[in-house]
Design a protein around this motif. Structure first.
Motif, PDB file in Angstrom:
ATOM      1  N   THR A   1      21.884   7.220  20.073  1.00 13.83           N
ATOM      2  CA  THR A   1      22.536   8.304  20.831  1.00 13.83           C
ATOM      3  C   THR A   1      23.934   7.886  21.250  1.00 13.83           C
ATOM      4  O   THR A   1      24.900   8.663  21.124  1.00 13.83           O
ATOM      5  N   ASN A   2      24.085   6.668  21.743  1.00 15.56           N
ATOM      6  CA  ASN A   2      25.401   6.174  22.147  1.00 15.56           C
ATOM      7  C   ASN A   2      26.347   6.040  20.951  1.00 15.56           C
ATOM      8  O   ASN A   2      27.538   6.340  21.047  1.00 15.56           O
TER       9      ASN A   2
ATOM     10  N   LYS B   1      24.428  16.713  28.603  1.00 18.25           N
ATOM     11  CA  LYS B   1      25.235  15.765  27.828  1.00 18.25           C
ATOM     12  C   LYS B   1      24.341  14.918  26.912  1.00 18.25           C
ATOM     13  O   LYS B   1      24.648  14.710  25.736  1.00 18.25           O
ATOM     14  N   ILE B   2      23.229  14.429  27.450  1.00 19.17           N
ATOM     15  CA  ILE B   2      22.307  13.621  26.636  1.00 19.17           C
ATOM     16  C   ILE B   2      21.721  14.482  25.514  1.00 19.17           C
ATOM     17  O   ILE B   2      21.610  14.035  24.366  1.00 19.17           O
ATOM     18  N   LEU B   3      21.373  15.716  25.851  1.00 15.41           N
ATOM     19  CA  LEU B   3      20.829  16.641  24.850  1.00 15.41           C
ATOM     20  C   LEU B   3      21.842  16.889  23.730  1.00 15.41           C
ATOM     21  O   LEU B   3      21.478  16.970  22.555  1.00 15.41           O
ATOM     22  N   LYS B   4      23.106  16.975  24.080  1.00 21.97           N
ATOM     23  CA  LYS B   4      24.175  17.240  23.096  1.00 21.97           C
ATOM     24  C   LYS B   4      24.283  16.095  22.083  1.00 21.97           C
ATOM     25  O   LYS B   4      24.460  16.328  20.884  1.00 21.97           O
ATOM     26  N   TYR B   5      24.164  14.864  22.564  1.00 21.11           N
ATOM     27  CA  TYR B   5      24.394  13.705  21.698  1.00 21.11           C
ATOM     28  C   TYR B   5      23.103  13.032  21.203  1.00 21.11           C
ATOM     29  O   TYR B   5      23.178  12.078  20.427  1.00 21.11           O
TER      30      TYR B   5
ATOM     31  N   ILE C   1      18.274   9.993  16.712  1.00 17.49           N
ATOM     32  CA  ILE C   1      17.381   8.892  16.364  1.00 17.49           C
ATOM     33  C   ILE C   1      18.022   8.057  15.257  1.00 17.49           C
ATOM     34  O   ILE C   1      17.863   6.853  15.207  1.00 17.49           O
ATOM     35  N   VAL C   2      18.752   8.718  14.364  1.00 23.76           N
ATOM     36  CA  VAL C   2      19.566   8.042  13.353  1.00 23.76           C
ATOM     37  C   VAL C   2      20.951   8.671  13.418  1.00 23.76           C
ATOM     38  O   VAL C   2      21.125   9.848  13.093  1.00 23.76           O
ATOM     39  N   ALA C   3      21.935   7.891  13.840  1.00 23.75           N
ATOM     40  CA  ALA C   3      23.275   8.445  14.061  1.00 23.75           C
ATOM     41  C   ALA C   3      24.060   8.603  12.761  1.00 23.75           C
ATOM     42  O   ALA C   3      24.837   9.541  12.602  1.00 23.75           O
TER      43      ALA C   3
ATOM     44  N   ILE D   1      29.075   9.096  29.782  1.00 22.09           N
ATOM     45  CA  ILE D   1      28.839   7.667  30.019  1.00 22.09           C
ATOM     46  C   ILE D   1      27.646   7.285  29.152  1.00 22.09           C
ATOM     47  O   ILE D   1      26.697   8.073  29.021  1.00 22.09           O
ATOM     48  N   ASP D   2      27.688   6.096  28.555  1.00 27.47           N
ATOM     49  CA  ASP D   2      26.583   5.668  27.689  1.00 27.47           C
ATOM     50  C   ASP D   2      25.238   5.808  28.391  1.00 27.47           C
ATOM     51  O   ASP D   2      25.087   5.427  29.563  1.00 27.47           O
ATOM     52  N   VAL D   3      24.273   6.348  27.636  1.00 29.08           N
ATOM     53  CA  VAL D   3      22.938   6.569  28.193  1.00 29.08           C
ATOM     54  C   VAL D   3      22.194   5.237  28.299  1.00 29.08           C
ATOM     55  O   VAL D   3      22.420   4.320  27.511  1.00 29.08           O
ATOM     56  N   THR D   4      21.303   5.131  29.275  1.00 31.84           N
ATOM     57  CA  THR D   4      20.494   3.912  29.478  1.00 31.84           C
ATOM     58  C   THR D   4      19.034   4.201  29.122  1.00 31.84           C
ATOM     59  O   THR D   4      18.643   5.359  28.925  1.00 31.84           O
ATOM     60  N   LEU D   5      18.230   3.154  29.041  1.00 35.01           N
ATOM     61  CA  LEU D   5      16.802   3.313  28.736  1.00 35.01           C
ATOM     62  C   LEU D   5      16.113   4.143  29.812  1.00 35.01           C
ATOM     63  O   LEU D   5      15.285   5.014  29.501  1.00 35.01           O
ATOM     64  N   THR D   6      16.448   3.915  31.079  1.00 33.10           N
ATOM     65  CA  THR D   6      15.842   4.685  32.184  1.00 33.10           C
ATOM     66  C   THR D   6      16.168   6.161  32.042  1.00 33.10           C
ATOM     67  O   THR D   6      15.295   7.028  32.235  1.00 33.10           O
TER      68      THR D   6
END
Length: 414
Positions: free
Chosen positions: A32-33, A100-104, A107-109, A50-55
């Motif tokens: 995703t990042n 934002k997370i949904l937009k980006y 699973i394979v970039a 901002i880069d997404v985290t595991l949490t």
């Protein structure tokens, strides 16, 4: 049953992570990042990202999974002030961050130069999920090949017009499964994409039995040599397929239809209805080696093809009004195993994630996640943890959502 013993304190998250472990979630974070960076290089920077985290990724999945319990038409309803709002979980992440997370989300970039498969964006996840299914569960001998009921929320179906329903049901893929008929555990998933109007497209799949046999072979590629008995519907049942499976020590019992099935090699005399009136429970049999073609009458002619049951073994179908109706054992077995799958559909199909993205790979992903949660619940019901805290399927889903969002400790309350 399960291949490993889970502790008494095992949580909903523990069962879910048998299929979707942290390393798979971490890969989603990385991809995703990477996709967000690539997207912004091409279309301009996004200062709000901002880069997404595991949490955050776990919380993102938790929000999506919550739609399978509350059946809201849009996941964004959680942050609204309407009927489907949920203040208890809305505070974990803002709506803008979720979008934002949904937009980006990926699973394979990136697509590699060697990739030709249309499902390349989700194939690594499906492979990982399959490994989880294989390692966590040992299925019973009797299994069913079918398309699971993955349609809309029953309330939506009841209230929408026929035109809306037709429009809503259009999908660019067909999802098939091999399912353990004694527990309902889905052992294998096969996704067939509609990649145009060619011979391999979904339109052709609906009309050509040879394509259904290709689906059956894909679902049973790991089943050879295990003496499984596979139950099939009319679209898959064919003499050539069953004979091919028998060479691999896979045995079959299938309902036959002169309209939907490939009837090549079957005697025409058995496919035509007899002119003389018949009484309920009467049947005719033709055999070729281990293969039996059974024509059984019960308010209509039903034909079965099997090499798993002896046609001379007697069974019985029990009806509430008519009582017992005699039949060959193969007919009784087919009815019993298919009725179990109908019960599974009735119980679990309403817990599929309601979010409906436009992209096909994302639709497949959310269906696969829904199947993984249902499988996790089936393992939970067969574990000792179920005897400590007896959660219903809805309660199990709610617990999983809270654990993904970090709202609850992962050990069950005694």
């Amino acid at each position: 049953g399960p291949t490993r013993k889970m502790p008494l304190t095992a949580s909903a998250m523990d069962f879910f992570q048998l299929f979707v472990p942290d390393n798979v979630l971490k890969n989603m974070v990385i991809q995703t990042n990477m996709y967000a960076k690539k997207y912004q290089e091409r279309f301009g920077s996004d200062d709000a990202w901002i880069d997404v985290t595991l949490t955050e990724m776990k919380a993102f999945l938790g929000y999506m999974i919550s739609t399978s319990i509350h059946h809201c038409e849009s996941v964004l309803s959680i942050w609204s002030s309407g009927f489907y709002s949920n203040k208890s979980i809305a505070l974990i992440m803002t709506q803008s961050r979720f979008e934002k997370i949904l937009k980006y989300f990926h699973i394979v970039a990136f697509r590699s130069s060697q990739t030709t498969h249309s499902l390349y964006k989700i194939q690594p996840f499906l492979d990982s999920l399959q490994n989880g299914f294989d390692s966590a569960f040992r299925p019973s001998q009797a299994q069913v090949l079918h398309e699971p009921l993955i349609d809309e929320d029953p309330v939506f179906i009841a209230t929408c017009t026929e035109r809306e329903l037709r429009k809503r049901k259009k999908r660019k893929f067909s999802l098939w499964v091999r399912q353990c008929s004694s527990t309902g555990f889905i052992c294998q998933i096969y996704v067939h994409l509609k990649e145009g109007s060619g011979a391999d497209g979904l339109d052709a799949l609906k009309n050509k039995p040879q394509l259904h046999s290709m689906v059956a072979k894909s679902l049973c590629q790991n089943a050879s040599g295990k003496n499984y008995i596979i139950f099939t519907g009319p679209s898959i049942t064919s003499l050539n397929l069953f004979e091919e499976f028998e060479k691999q020590e896979i045995y079959c019992c299938g309902l036959l239809s002169t309209r939907k099935s490939d009837c090549t090699g079957l005697p025409p005399s058995m496919l035509n209805n007899s002119a003389t009136p018949q009484s309920r429970g009467q049947y005719r049999i033709r055999m070729k080696g281990n293969m039996s073609l059974i024509c059984w009458y019960n308010k209509g002619h039903f034909r079965f093809l099997t090499n798993a049951y002896s046609p001379v073994q007697q069974g019985v179908i029990i009806k509430r009004k008519s009582g017992e109706i005699p039949c060959p054992l193969a007919v009784e077995a087919f009815a019993a195993h298919l009725s179990y799958i109908c019960k599974y559909d009735d119980k679990y199909s309403k817990y599929f994630i309601s979010h409906k993205p436009n992209k096909t790979w994302q639709q497949v992903f959310w269906f696969a996640i829904s199947i993984a949660i249902n499988n996790a619940y089936i393992l939970y019901k067969m574990s000792e943890a179920y005897h400590v805290t007896r959660y219903s399927r809805a309660q199990f889903g709610e617990r999983l959502v809270k654990e993904l969002l970090g709202l609850e400790d992962t050990s069950p309350t005694h």
